[in-house]
Design an enzyme around this catalytic site. Structure first.
Site, PDB file in Angstrom:
ATOM      1  N   ARG A   1       0.919  -1.222  -0.138  1.00 31.98           N
ATOM      2  CA  ARG A   1       0.031  -0.175  -0.066  1.00 31.98           C
ATOM      3  C   ARG A   1       1.080   1.447  -0.011  1.00 31.98           C
ATOM      4  O   ARG A   1       1.925   1.142   0.610  1.00 31.98           O
ATOM      5  CB  ARG A   1      -0.827   0.115   1.338  1.00 31.98           C
TER       6      ARG A   1
ATOM      7  N   ARG B   1       1.869   7.759  10.029  1.00 33.90           N
ATOM      8  CA  ARG B   1       0.749   6.986  10.646  1.00 33.90           C
ATOM      9  C   ARG B   1       0.810   6.734  12.136  1.00 33.90           C
ATOM     10  O   ARG B   1      -0.090   6.679  12.944  1.00 33.90           O
ATOM     11  CB  ARG B   1       0.397   5.719   9.916  1.00 33.90           C
TER      12      ARG B   1
HETATM   13  P1  AMP Z   1      -6.261   1.553   7.912  1.00 32.87           P
HETATM   14  O1  AMP Z   1      -6.609   0.384   6.731  1.00 32.87           O
HETATM   15  O2  AMP Z   1      -7.187   1.513   8.962  1.00 32.87           O
HETATM   16  O3  AMP Z   1      -5.094   1.378   8.353  1.00 32.87           O
HETATM   17  O4  AMP Z   1      -6.819   2.975   7.283  1.00 32.87           O
HETATM   18  C1  AMP Z   1      -6.117   3.336   6.274  1.00 32.87           C
HETATM   19  C2  AMP Z   1      -6.273   5.103   6.157  1.00 32.87           C
HETATM   20  O5  AMP Z   1      -7.793   5.130   6.110  1.00 32.87           O
HETATM   21  C3  AMP Z   1      -5.756   5.803   7.393  1.00 32.87           C
HETATM   22  O6  AMP Z   1      -4.442   6.112   7.313  1.00 32.87           O
HETATM   23  C4  AMP Z   1      -6.648   6.905   7.278  1.00 32.87           C
HETATM   24  O7  AMP Z   1      -6.195   8.011   6.220  1.00 32.87           O
HETATM   25  C5  AMP Z   1      -7.993   6.602   6.652  1.00 32.87           C
HETATM   26  N1  AMP Z   1      -8.934   6.215   7.684  1.00 32.87           N
HETATM   27  C6  AMP Z   1      -9.227   4.906   7.966  1.00 32.87           C
HETATM   28  N2  AMP Z   1     -10.126   4.927   9.207  1.00 32.87           N
HETATM   29  C7  AMP Z   1     -10.195   6.239   9.590  1.00 32.87           C
HETATM   30  C8  AMP Z   1     -11.064   6.937  10.596  1.00 32.87           C
HETATM   31  N3  AMP Z   1     -11.699   6.153  11.489  1.00 32.87           N
HETATM   32  N4  AMP Z   1     -10.867   8.185  10.537  1.00 32.87           N
HETATM   33  C9  AMP Z   1      -9.908   8.943   9.800  1.00 32.87           C
HETATM   34  N5  AMP Z   1      -9.270   8.338   9.047  1.00 32.87           N
HETATM   35  C10 AMP Z   1      -9.357   6.845   8.698  1.00 32.87           C
END
Ligand code: AMP
Length: 218
Positions: A160, A171
């Site tokens: 990714r 992150r």
């Molecule tokens: P993840 O797959 O959960 O690591 O999410 C990937 C990206 O999606 C994150 O780094 C954020 O940019 C966005 N994202 C996912 N969930 C949220 C959330 N609850 N609030 C804000 N951004 C989110």
């Protein structure tokens, strides 16, 4: 049996690995906000266009966008008997909005399943992470050996954008600053179940199940 859960932890803590198993075991949908966003990016929707700029650098998408997305998703029929929220809430305002939503439905959360992992381990895991673009399954370089295709569908695996080194650091920083305080929000409610996310996938899984079986009996 109804079970409304939040799966909580830093990026790389194992949510994507434990999530599908728990969702299947308790017959509840896994609602992954990251997955929903990535699908929107892939399909070029308005939401995807807005979200992509934040996601590619490792920043959070604005709360109102995410809260609306989750509100819609958990009102779908398959979430009537509970759900596993993965990657949400990620800020205290999101946690408050979720509580409001659930209060109106008179259906509070049962537990927050927290996977605790040190920052060193997170950086190592995210740097070597490969993902199937088709079904979202996550692999670690160590377990893959030379293989770079998905076991489920033979799709070539990808890294990714936000698993590239700069976005990984960002992150983890965002997690520490904005997401970790969500735990302090939940702790006084007595709903947090904490697990050592550095143990093996199977050990973590067994521990979670033994505790959730207790919760679901109550
Ligand atoms: P993840 O797959 O959960 O690591 O999410 C990937 C990206 O999606 C994150 O780094 C954020 O940019 C966005 N994202 C996912 N969930 C949220 C959330 N609850 N609030 C804000 N951004 C989110």
């Amino acid at each position: 049996m109804t079970l409304r859960l939040v799966l909580f932890g830093a990026p790389g803590s194992g949510k994507g690995t434990q999530g599908p198993f728990l969702a299947e075991k308790y017959a509840i949908p896994q609602v992954s906000t990251g997955e929903i966003l990535r699908e929107n990016v892939r399909n070029g929707t308005d939401l995807g266009v807005v979200a992509e700029g934040y996601m590619s650098v490792g920043d959070l998408v604005p709360d109102d966008v995410i809260v609306n997305m989750v509100r819609q998703r958990i009102s779908e029929p398959d979430a009537a008997n509970g759900f596993l929220l993965d990657g949400f809430p990620r800020t205290v305002p999101q946690a408050e909005a979720l509580d409001d939503m659930l209060k109106k439905l008179d259906s509070p959360l049962h537990s927050v399943v927290y996977l605790k992992v040190s920052h060193e381990v997170l950086e190592r895991r995210l740097g070597g992470r490969w993902t199937c673009p088709k079904d979202g399954r996550v692999y670690n370089e160590a377990e893959l050996g030379d293989r770079r295709t998905c076991e489920d569908d033979d799709e070539p695996l990808v890294q990714r954008d936000d698993d590239q080194p700069e976005a990984v650091s960002r992150r983890i920083e965002v997690y520490t600053e904005q997401t970790a305080p969500v735990l302090d929000y939940y702790r006084p409610q007595g709903r947090v179940l904490q697990f050592d996310g550095e143990r093996s996938v199977e050990e973590v899984r067994e521990e979670i199940v033994s505790q959730l079986d207790e919760v679901s009996k109550k």
